[in-house]
Design a protein around this motif. Structure first.
Motif, PDB file in Angstrom:
ATOM      1  N   VAL A   1       0.856  -1.207   0.000  1.00  0.00           N
ATOM      2  CA  VAL A   1       0.000   0.000   0.000  1.00  0.00           C
ATOM      3  C   VAL A   1       0.887   1.250   0.000  1.00  0.00           C
ATOM      4  O   VAL A   1       0.587   2.235  -0.691  1.00  0.00           O
ATOM      5  CB  VAL A   1      -0.936  -0.021   1.241  1.00  0.00           C
TER       6      VAL A   1
ATOM      7  N   LEU B   1       3.563   1.557  -1.466  1.00  0.00           N
ATOM      8  CA  LEU B   1       4.050   1.728  -2.845  1.00  0.00           C
ATOM      9  C   LEU B   1       3.067   2.560  -3.654  1.00  0.00           C
ATOM     10  O   LEU B   1       3.436   3.246  -4.603  1.00  0.00           O
ATOM     11  CB  LEU B   1       4.180   0.317  -3.469  1.00  0.00           C
ATOM     12  N   ALA B   2       1.791   2.483  -3.274  1.00  0.00           N
ATOM     13  CA  ALA B   2       0.769   3.127  -4.124  1.00  0.00           C
ATOM     14  C   ALA B   2       0.384   4.490  -3.569  1.00  0.00           C
ATOM     15  O   ALA B   2      -0.646   5.030  -3.968  1.00  0.00           O
ATOM     16  CB  ALA B   2      -0.467   2.234  -4.190  1.00  0.00           C
ATOM     17  N   GLN B   3       1.147   5.029  -2.655  1.00  0.00           N
ATOM     18  CA  GLN B   3       0.702   6.304  -2.051  1.00  0.00           C
ATOM     19  C   GLN B   3       1.300   7.479  -2.804  1.00  0.00           C
ATOM     20  O   GLN B   3       2.390   7.386  -3.356  1.00  0.00           O
ATOM     21  CB  GLN B   3       1.171   6.381  -0.589  1.00  0.00           C
TER      22      GLN B   3
ATOM     23  N   TYR C   1       2.257   4.087   6.266  1.00  0.00           N
ATOM     24  CA  TYR C   1       2.121   2.673   5.892  1.00  0.00           C
ATOM     25  C   TYR C   1       3.449   1.945   6.065  1.00  0.00           C
ATOM     26  O   TYR C   1       3.482   0.745   6.367  1.00  0.00           O
ATOM     27  CB  TYR C   1       1.620   2.555   4.431  1.00  0.00           C
TER      28      TYR C   1
ATOM     29  N   LEU D   1       2.137   6.530 -11.023  1.00  0.00           N
ATOM     30  CA  LEU D   1       1.188   5.975 -10.047  1.00  0.00           C
ATOM     31  C   LEU D   1       0.687   7.124  -9.192  1.00  0.00           C
ATOM     32  O   LEU D   1       1.130   7.319  -8.069  1.00  0.00           O
ATOM     33  CB  LEU D   1       1.940   4.974  -9.156  1.00  0.00           C
TER      34      LEU D   1
ATOM     35  N   ILE E   1      -2.121   7.618  -7.917  1.00  0.00           N
ATOM     36  CA  ILE E   1      -3.416   7.395  -7.235  1.00  0.00           C
ATOM     37  C   ILE E   1      -3.297   8.093  -5.895  1.00  0.00           C
ATOM     38  O   ILE E   1      -2.686   7.595  -4.968  1.00  0.00           O
ATOM     39  CB  ILE E   1      -3.675   5.870  -7.031  1.00  0.00           C
TER      40      ILE E   1
ATOM     41  N   ASN F   1      -4.978   9.279  -2.477  1.00  0.00           N
ATOM     42  CA  ASN F   1      -5.897   8.443  -1.700  1.00  0.00           C
ATOM     43  C   ASN F   1      -7.344   8.755  -2.089  1.00  0.00           C
ATOM     44  O   ASN F   1      -7.813   9.869  -1.911  1.00  0.00           O
ATOM     45  CB  ASN F   1      -5.676   8.782  -0.209  1.00  0.00           C
TER      46      ASN F   1
ATOM     47  N   LEU G   1       3.016  -3.247  -9.097  1.00  0.00           N
ATOM     48  CA  LEU G   1       2.418  -1.924  -8.895  1.00  0.00           C
ATOM     49  C   LEU G   1       0.894  -2.022  -8.914  1.00  0.00           C
ATOM     50  O   LEU G   1       0.202  -1.397  -8.103  1.00  0.00           O
ATOM     51  CB  LEU G   1       2.909  -0.975  -9.987  1.00  0.00           C
TER      52      LEU G   1
ATOM     53  N   ALA H   1      -0.192  -3.335  -5.772  1.00  0.00           N
ATOM     54  CA  ALA H   1      -0.081  -2.283  -4.746  1.00  0.00           C
ATOM     55  C   ALA H   1      -1.295  -1.366  -4.827  1.00  0.00           C
ATOM     56  O   ALA H   1      -1.931  -1.043  -3.816  1.00  0.00           O
ATOM     57  CB  ALA H   1       1.192  -1.473  -4.991  1.00  0.00           C
ATOM     58  N   ARG H   2      -1.645  -0.995  -6.086  1.00  0.00           N
ATOM     59  CA  ARG H   2      -2.800  -0.079  -6.189  1.00  0.00           C
ATOM     60  C   ARG H   2      -4.058  -0.776  -5.682  1.00  0.00           C
ATOM     61  O   ARG H   2      -4.860  -0.192  -4.949  1.00  0.00           O
ATOM     62  CB  ARG H   2      -2.969   0.296  -7.675  1.00  0.00           C
TER      63      ARG H   2
ATOM     64  N   ALA I   1      -4.185  -3.052  -3.426  1.00  0.00           N
ATOM     65  CA  ALA I   1      -4.104  -3.092  -1.948  1.00  0.00           C
ATOM     66  C   ALA I   1      -4.517  -1.728  -1.388  1.00  0.00           C
ATOM     67  O   ALA I   1      -5.299  -1.647  -0.432  1.00  0.00           O
ATOM     68  CB  ALA I   1      -2.679  -3.442  -1.523  1.00  0.00           C
ATOM     69  N   ALA I   2      -4.035  -0.659  -2.023  1.00  0.00           N
ATOM     70  CA  ALA I   2      -4.383   0.677  -1.499  1.00  0.00           C
ATOM     71  C   ALA I   2      -5.892   0.866  -1.588  1.00  0.00           C
ATOM     72  O   ALA I   2      -6.546   1.291  -0.625  1.00  0.00           O
ATOM     73  CB  ALA I   2      -3.672   1.748  -2.323  1.00  0.00           C
TER      74      ALA I   2
ATOM     75  N   ASP J   1      -7.537  -1.168   0.983  1.00  0.00           N
ATOM     76  CA  ASP J   1      -7.343  -0.637   2.331  1.00  0.00           C
ATOM     77  C   ASP J   1      -8.359   0.473   2.581  1.00  0.00           C
ATOM     78  O   ASP J   1      -8.984   0.542   3.637  1.00  0.00           O
ATOM     79  CB  ASP J   1      -5.916  -0.078   2.475  1.00  0.00           C
ATOM     80  N   CYS J   2      -8.564   1.326   1.568  1.00  0.00           N
ATOM     81  CA  CYS J   2      -9.500   2.427   1.820  1.00  0.00           C
ATOM     82  C   CYS J   2     -10.920   1.907   1.774  1.00  0.00           C
ATOM     83  O   CYS J   2     -11.725   2.180   2.668  1.00  0.00           O
ATOM     84  CB  CYS J   2      -9.331   3.501   0.745  1.00  0.00           C
TER      85      CYS J   2
END
Lengths: 149, 631, 673, 243
Positions: free
Chosen positions: B304, B306-308, B317, B481, B483, B485, C613, C616-617, C619-620, C623-624
């Motif tokens: 997670v 990684l995707a922040q 995280y 990336l 994205i 939140n 990746l 990961a996205r 998972a993010a 998570d939300c």
């Protein structure tokens, strides 16, 4: 069956009856004063039973308590009627359902069943008493008393 | 010695009560107090004799009414496990006070008083030797942090504070029940020789009693789960971690430094102090599950992160991932892994505390935390780049720095638990866990270095919000990336709910130009490199990181005696578990049969304890009708 | 004064001290003189390592003269400084009857160094090359704002490399293994403004870290198998674990680590990208020193590999495949530094093949090639650097041409390097390549020789390819009509003295070193005294006949000549022949395959980077959306419960009265039951 | 002789239906039928009473009880609130009579004097003051007549079952309290100077209670005055505000 116990039994039953009728009156009638009246009836039922028990136990306690009930009923009547008057002036109606807006936000408002149209007689104005100290005008034709209360 | 320990506890409390007046007086007072506490902590650490006996202990009767059998004592002491966490708290406190020096302007005196109260709570938690005292401090730390996040936080601060508080409180209530169950059980099943009439709350006595006469396994599992609930929320284990990113992102810099640096350790500390020594059979039986959860935390946290797109959320995280490593070590319950786990807690405090301080400094300068807004800072901020590099490298466990000194023994211990000779009952799972834990190391390096590269290297960003920076390799055309939140983008009204997070419209947004396109003014005053204050804020952390990295023996030797005592029962439980013929491994790796399901044979634990209250029975049916004779 | 112990400490201490001094004083005091401390330190440490070699040589002669002491007793000296971690009996004793090494289970890591012939040779090579590169970079890096930072990093790198080579236990080896990776990360990303450099640095570090994961797993398995991480303890007790699957697993895991660091087949993608760094860095780190760490580690762990023959096969195969792969890609590249990078990968492949043979001859051949390769590859890189320096940063061979007259020194030294790498007779390259071919030929005769027969043939093919891909850029850049890129401005001239001097020294080295070692048989003899090679010496086998030697040498030279000739024919003439050849090869896609570098980068991107990746996205998002909303929903439960009770308040007084009556009735009912 | 319980339940049910019919249900007819049913229910219900021995006492008792109950029903069900008040007055008289029958002379007089005289009159005053223009809708409707009737009568039924059950000799739980003999009564409650005895009792043991009752009355007085004055300032606007 010992006469005293029979007497107690009968009196209690009558007390219960009065209490029940008062209860019905309070729960069903919509006029605030009549509701209050039925409360008074319930009080009467209770005082009857108390008197009967006082006699059964040969003790003045029962009678004393009835006296206190009367005292309390008097106070209550005074205060309750004053409140009823204020409520009446606030809503110009003695109907308890007028206060149904004191409900939870999401509850539906209280809808009355549609009343059949009462044959409406002509509304006569009430006799108008002039303020004290002033000469009353000449009585007109229409200032008759209302025929029916 | 014990006087010194008491002063460290009560000096900040006094500060919390007395620090008043204007901003300047308050912050200098707070700095003085925290420096004093740090000095005392250093003296205590220097004088620490090693060995298992509690050091600088004070033991006052606190709540022991003569009638009730309760014997709650105000007993505080240092020992191997809490020594370094105590010192870490003192150090991070100074950093926290310094970090918020310029940033906090409104209601500053209240801010510093809350910080002082928080310090008392944090120090208290680690030195408490009595269950009730532990729980009091455990809860006491929540309140100041709630206000810190709630008042000086970011945009969603109210919701974050509320969520953080309720989440932790719900867990800690269950923990309290578990602790009380332990106390009651020990009171009603006294070990043959130690039948003192009083209901003891002291941790040492309880551990000894449970050592002498352990509970039966099914009860142990239930109590372990109760304790697990509270501690798992505090040390964010995987499914219960969602409060952490929100609390961190919205907390003011000092708040998130302390939250990450110290408060996350309280949960793991609880596991080592309570769960392992008191409930060894449960720890042994639940070990595969606990390890799977920790591993999930490690890998999930890393993925997670990684995707922040927000630095602070990324570091939050990463804390989930690092704490997953600590609990992995703790639950593997052998000498190396527990020593590594505890040392890793200290390292994480230093590294992540430092990183949060750095993010705070960036925020002071640019009022944004989006990675895409930064770029090429290394040229204009060489010192900031150096400090961040050391902190980043320590957090990805580069040898020679603290991260490695904690992580390597931990991973060796976990590997040894799976692959060493004794065929543990569920060896296959443990072996898989041991190998997979290294994936976390690689992912950790990936997201941290990638963040470092996007923020400090590359062309100097002119503040435009283009988000096209290449992914991984040179221009592989893979859209960045970015994205951010999704939650923060959804207009808050949509998320209806009792904890509806709509920010209070009345309070104006504290940093008005956070939302607008960020202008990266050239050569203007605030764009200086680190100020002396900020340098002496970060230097102690970096110095400690190098010291632990080069000389971990110094730290581990002091911890070992206490840790050995704490995990001895669990290692014995594992051996006995492995001696008994391993249960036939039924279908699939995750066979539930390995843990014999406690439910059917459950006799409710509390039923066996008859309450001391007089037995009054109120059966309604036999009431005599009121008409009975009344005189 | 110069006994082995002080020397052993002095060699790493000097570069460290210099690096720290430069870092501390660089910005203010030294500024453009910040190369002074590092260069002096490196020269001194080179001298120290030469002294160390002589000390060890003397010790060997003493050993040889004393009768009775078995010739195979290796020479080693261990210096323990301080204990890093000491956790006594951290591991329970083995249950399943495996024998216990002495001191089983205490996790006692000391910072200890060892000196034996293998280390001495590596130290000498590392310090020599780094000294020359440091001198070279005075000229090359002049005027760069990060001048002091460059020399600080180089000093740090040499310190870590020297410590790596002289570490005495696996953990210390791992520590400096990663530190060297860090230095390469910093130096590749030295010009961090260029996003390509920063990305290349990160990529190098991550690929190395993937290799290090394998290495770490290997160390863990060593710990659980042997109960100690000390080289001495492990290598002594390897004998009892001959057939154990664990040793094979250890060797394979260590091999993964070596592949990561030495850019072998699966993990080689980072080395070509590492060319983004300054050329001295490429010369020092990505040609001579760091990439050879993997080879050194395999050589150091020969007892382990000896106990696991099938692991040796894997080493050989990986080496062979990488050699061929590197060579084929290097043919079609257009960037001179990328050609040299793939040539380094190819030559490392040869070293691994040599080590894979598992015979003393093979291993010493591998190490010999390592030394000679260090010289001529550093020379070629520095030559390329000087061309780049002169041509204003252009390194594309198609835009350069005919620089022979303008840059004579660079031309001749580059020619010497090319000849040496091609393996023309008197030069160093020939001797080491010949040694490898000999060891392969010899090994193919022994048990299980079939595989090595194939490897012998592929190596021969490799020889041809080396000559071709080295002389192609040589002819294009230095011969033919003069093409000066506009970036060079009008003044394309020879590099300054500080850059050409190291070139000349290296040229001299790559010419003389091979011959010197070969004729004095010193190298193989000197190396054979390494304690860890003892197990090889016992498996003594017949010496190789001189006839075989001459035959192998002849075949090698003929193929070299063929390679050089084809390159000359194609590239000295007009370009038409080259185009026709390229089209011919492209018929079955070989050209695009080679030019596209076998598409490893896109493959890795598609099958490793992108999936991770996207996970990961996911998972993010999970998570939300999942866990977080679950928690919020729990927060809403009290609200829902409240809503369930609201209807009771409907505002009618009589409803409440009725409720009370109903309550009383229920109570009465219960009481009367 | 059918089981007394069945008669009782029949009486209760008939009473409920009767009352339901008589309650004002928005012009629904059936008041007369309700009255008849009520009377029948009352008769059935009275049949359960145990007589007092002599027929004269019984007669007196039944008459008074009938008056009290019927008047109470009348007070509850009549449309016009003034009639309710007057019916209530009649019910009070009936109750006073019953109190006399029990031997509580002072109470009977007090009830008539205070209750009927003061409270009832106050009701009439209030009725007169708070009289909305025209026929108020609230008097012609009742809220959930059926349910309230059922609830009330259920209450009566349960109470009478309880009374019957407890006082019948078969009830085990009832401790055998000897009912007072005539002599005891004569010496106690039915003492010829019982009013004086009541006075002693009131101002003897229960002095505090009497004082408290006094202050209570004062408080009620003040309260009523305050409440009423609260809105005296606003003139009565006179429009007819609908519900």
């Amino acid at each position: 069956m010992h006469p005293e116990i029979a007497l107690l039994n009968d009196f209690l039953l009558v007390g219960a009856a009065l209490f029940g009728v008062g209860l019905i009156g309070f729960v069903s009638r919509r006029n605030m004063i009549v509701m209050f009246l039925s409360v008074e009836i319930m009080l009467q039922g209770v005082s009857l039973s108390l008197a009967a028990w006082g006699r059964f136990h040969n003790d003045f306690g029962g009678q004393a308590l009835v006296l206190f009930i009367i005292a309390v009923a008097a106070c209550e009547a005074a205060v309750a009627l004053a409140l009823i008057l204020t409520l009446f002036h606030r809503r110009c109606s003695l109907d308890i359902a007028a206060w149904h807006f004191l409900r939870e936000a999401n509850q539906p408002p209280f809808r009355d069943a549609p009343l059949p149209e009462e044959p409406s007689e002509r509304l006569e104005p009430w006799p108008h008493l002039p303020p004290a100290g002033a000469r009353p005008e000449k009585f007109g034709e229409e200032d008759k008393y209302r025929p029916k209360v | 010695m014990n006087l010194l320990l008491l002063t460290t506890l009560f000096l900040p409390l006094a500060g919390a009560l007395l620090l008043g007046g204007d901003r300047n007086w308050a912050r200098h007072g707070a700095l003085a107090i925290s420096l004093a506490v740090l000095g005392i902590a250093v003296v205590l650490v220097a004088r620490y004799p090693g060995g298992t006996a509690p050091f600088a202990s004070t033991d006052w009767p606190w709540l022991d009414w003569t009638a009730a059998p309760i014997d709650v004592r105000f007993s505080v002491a240092l020992d191997g496990l809490s020594l370094w966490l105590f010192a870490l708290t003192a150090l991070l406190m100074v950093v926290a006070v310094l970090v918020g020096w310029e940033a906090i302007k409104d209601q500053a005196s209240l801010y510093y008083r809350l910080l002082m109260a928080l310090e008392t709570g944090m120090l208290g938690v680690f030195v408490a030797r009595d269950i009730i005292l532990f729980y009091v401090f455990f809860e006491f730390t929540l309140i100041p942090l709630f206000f810190l996040i709630g008042i000086w936080g970011g945009r969603q601060r109210r919701w974050a504070a509320m969520k953080f508080f309720l989440f932790t409180l719900a867990g800690s209530v269950l923990t309290f029940l578990g602790l009380l169950a332990v106390v009651l059980w020990v009171y009603y099943h006294p070990a043959p020789e130690a039948a003192s009439g009083r209901m003891t709350f002291s941790i040492a006595e309880l551990t000894a009693a449970l050592g002498a006469r352990p509970m039966d396994p099914t009860m142990q599992i239930w109590i372990f789960l109760a304790l697990f609930a509270g501690f798992a929320v505090k040390a964010p284990l995987w499914p219960l971690h969602t409060w952490l990113p929100l609390a961190h992102v919205e907390a003011p810099t000092a708040g998130s430094v302390l939250l990450a640096g110290v408060l996350l350790k309280v949960g793991v500390y609880g596991f080592v102090r309570f769960s392992l020594p008191m409930l060894p059979q449960a720890a042994a039986m639940l070990m595969p599950w606990l390890l799977w959860i920790s591993l999930a935390g490690v890998i999930y946290g890393a993925l997670v992160a990684l995707a922040q797109s927000d630095i602070k959320r990324l570091i939050a995280y990463s804390s989930v991932s690092h704490l997953g490593f600590c609990t992995l070590g703790i639950f593997a319950a052998n000498r190396l892994s527990v020593a590594g786990g505890v040392l890793q807690m200290v390292n994480h405090g230093l590294a992540t505390g430092g990183l949060f301080a750095v993010v705070g400094m960036l925020y002071e300068r640019f009022h944004t935390r989006e990675i895409a807004d930064f770029g090429g800072l290394a040229r204009r901020f060489p010192r900031l780049a150096f400090f961040t590099l050391v902190l980043t490298l320590s957090s990805i466990a580069l040898p020679g720095l603290a991260g490695f000194a904690g992580e390597f023994p931990l991973l060796v211990g976990v590997f040894q638990r799976g692959w060493a000779g004794d065929a543990a009952p569920h060896a296959l799972q443990l072996r898989a866990i041991a190998v997979l834990s290294l994936v976390g190391v690689v992912l950790g390096a990936w997201y941290m270095l990638w963040m470092y590269q996007r923020v400090f290297f590359g062309p100097e960003r002119t503040g435009d919000k283009n988000r096209g920076s290449g992914i991984g390799d040179r221009g592989s055309g893979y859209e960045a990336l970015d994205i951010s939140n999704p939650k923060s983008q959804i207009p808050h009204q949509q998320i209806s709910g009792s904890l509806s997070p709509n920010p209070d419209p009345r309070i104006p947004n504290p940093d008005p130009h956070a939302a607008g396109p960020h202008h990266f003014p050239k050569g203007e005053g605030t764009m200086r490199d680190l100020s002396p204050r900020e340098i002496c804020c970060l230097t102690p952390l970096v110095a400690m990181i190098f010291w632990i990295g080069l000389q971990p023996g110094f730290f581990l030797d002091r911890m070992r005696p206490t840790l050995d005592d704490l995990i001895a029962p669990v290692t014995r439980a594992c051996e006995t578990a492995s001696d008994s013929p391993p249960r036939p491994q039924s279908r699939g790796v995750f066979s539930l049969s390995t843990i014999h399901y406690p439910l059917p044979t459950i006799h409710y634990p509390l039923s066996t304890t008859h309450y001391p209250l007089p037995t009054t029975h109120y059966p309604l049916s036999t009431i005599h009708y009121p008409l009975s004779t009344s005189q | 004064m110069f006994d082995v112990q002080t020397l052993l400490i002095l060699i790493p201490a000097l570069p460290l001290a210099a690096a720290l001094a430069t870092a501390a004083l660089g910005t203010r005091l030294l500024r453009d003189r910040s190369h002074v401390p590092v260069v002096t330190a490196l020269v001194l440490s080179f001298a120290a390592s030469v002294l160390l070699v002589f000390q060890l040589q003397e010790r060997i002669e003493e050993r040889a003269t004393q009768p009775g002491s078995s010739q195979s007793a290796g020479v080693e000296e261990v210096v323990a400084r301080w204990s890093w971690i000491n956790v006594p009996d951290a591991m329970p004793h083995p249950v399943d009857g495996r024998v216990e090494t002495p001191g089983w289970g205490n996790f006692n890591i000391e910072v200890s160094l060892r000196a034996d012939p293998l280390t001495a040779v590596m130290l000498a090579m590392v310090t020599c090359i780094s000294a020359l590169v440091a001198i070279y970079s005075i000229g090359y890096m002049r005027g760069d704002p990060g001048y002091w930072r460059f020399f600080a990093y180089v000093g740090l790198f040499v310190f870590s490399m020297t410590m790596l080579v002289s570490a005495n236990n696996f953990l210390l080896l791992y520590v400096f293994w990663e530190l060297v990776g860090l230095c390469s990360y910093l130096l590749i990303g030295f010009w961090y403004e260029r996003p390509a450099a920063a990305a290349a640095g990160k990529k190098a570090f991550l690929v190395n870290r993937i290799g290090d994961v394998g290495f770490a797993l290997g160390i863990f398995l060593i710990w659980t198998t042997f109960g100690t991480l000390d080289f001495g303890g492990v290598f002594q007790s390897v004998g009892q674990h001959a057939g154990d699957w664990r040793v094979t697993a250890i060797c394979l895991l260590l091999l993964i680590g070596a592949c990561g660091k030495s850019a072998q087949f699966p993990l080689h993608v980072w080395l070509p990208d590492a060319m983004e760094g300054p050329t001295p860095v490429s010369a020092l780190i990505h040609a001579a020193t760091m990439v050879t760490a993997g080879v050194y580690m395999v050589a150091r762990c020969t007892p382990l590999f000896a106990a696991a023959p099938d692991a040796q096969y894997v080493v050989a195969v990986v080496g062979g495949v990488t050699a061929l792969l590197g060579a084929i890609i290097a043919i079609t590249q257009t960037d001179l530094k990328r050609i040299l990078a793939y040539s380094t990968i190819s030559h490392l492949g040869y070293m691994f093949v040599a080590l894979g043979t598992g015979t003393l001859l093979g291993i010493t051949a591998g190490m010999f090639h390592l030394i000679t390769h260090a010289f001529f590859k550093a020379l070629l890189f520095l030559g390329a650097g000087s061309v780049m320096h002169a041509a204003g940063g252009v390194i594309d061979i198609r835009r350069l041409g005919g620089l022979r007259r303008r840059m004579p020194v660079t031309y001749w030294t580059f020619l010497a390097g090319c000849l040496s790498i091609a393996g023309v007779v008197p030069l160093a390259g020939f001797w080491s390549k010949d040694a490898i071919l000999l060891s392969l030929h010899d090994r193919s005769g022994l048990f299980g020789g079939g595989l090595f027969e194939i490897l012998y043939l592929t190596t021969l093919l490799g020889v041809v390819l080396i000559d071709f891909y080295m002389f192609r850029p040589f002819f294009l850049v230095f011969h033919g009509k003069e093409k000066i890129p506009p970036e060079a401005g009008n003044h394309l001239h020879e590099s300054p003295g500080s850059m050409t001097a190291p070139l000349v020294v290296l040229a001299f080295g790559s010419v003389v070193v091979g011959a010197y070692f070969e004729w004095t048989h010193g190298f193989a003899h000197f190396l054979s005294f390494t304690p860890s090679f003892e197990c090889l010496a016992q498996s003594g086998h017949t010496a190789i006949g001189t006839a075989d030697k001459w035959r192998v040498a002849a075949i090698g030279s003929v193929l070299t000549a063929v390679g050089v000739a084809t390159a000359a024919m194609l590239y000295l003439g007009s370009g038409k022949a080259v185009a026709r050849l390229a089209r011919a090869m492209n018929v079955f896609g070989l050209y695009s395959l080679s030019y596209g570098k076998f598409f490893f980068d896109p493959i890795y991107n598609a099958f490793v980077v992108w999936p991770l990746l996207s996970v990961a996205r996911l998972a993010a998002w999970f998570d939300c959306m999942a866990i977080d909303s679950l928690v919020d929903r729990c927060g809403r439960i009290p609200k829902l419960a409240g809503a369930a009770l609201r209807p009771a308040q409907n505002g009618l007084v009589q409803f409440y009265a009725l409720a009370m009556v109903f309550g009383v009735l229920v109570l009465l009912g219960i009481m009367l039951m | 002789m059918p089981d007394p319980r069945h008669i009782l339940t029949l009486a209760v049910l008939l009473g409920a239906v009767g009352l339901w019919l008589m309650l004002p249900r928005g012009g629904a007819r059936g008041r007369a039928v309700g009255a008849v049913l009520g009377i029948v229910a009352l008769g059935l219900w009275f049949s359960q009473f145990h007589g007092l021995g002599q027929w004269t006492a019984d007669g007196m008792f039944f008459v008074l009880a009938a008056i009290a109950v019927v008047a109470a029903v009348g007070a509850v069900t009549s449309r016009n609130p003034v009639y309710c008040a007057i019916w209530f007055g009649l019910s009070l008289l009936g109750t006073a009579g019953l109190l006399l029958l029990v031997g509580a002379q002072f109470l009977a007089v007090a009830t008539v004097l205070v209750y009927a005289g003061a409270i009832l009159v106050m009701f009439l005053f209030v009725l007169m003051v708070a009289q909305p223009e025209g026929k108020a809708s609230c008097d012609r409707m009742s809220w959930e007549a059926g349910v309230s009737a059922a609830a009330g009568i259920a209450m009566v039924g349960v109470l009478s079952v309880a009374i019957g059950g407890i006082l019948s000799p078969s009830c085990p739980a009832m401790p055998p309290i000897a009912p007072p003999t005539q002599e005891e009564l004569a010496a106690g409650v039915l003492d010829p100077h019982q009013v004086a005895r009541l006075g002693d009792e009131l101002f003897g043991r229960r002095l505090i209670a009497v004082e408290v009752a006094g202050t209570l009355l004062l408080a009620a007085l003040v309260g009523a005055a305050v409440i009423v004055n609260q809105f005296s300032g606003r003139r009565h606007d006179g429009q007819q505000r609908t519900v």
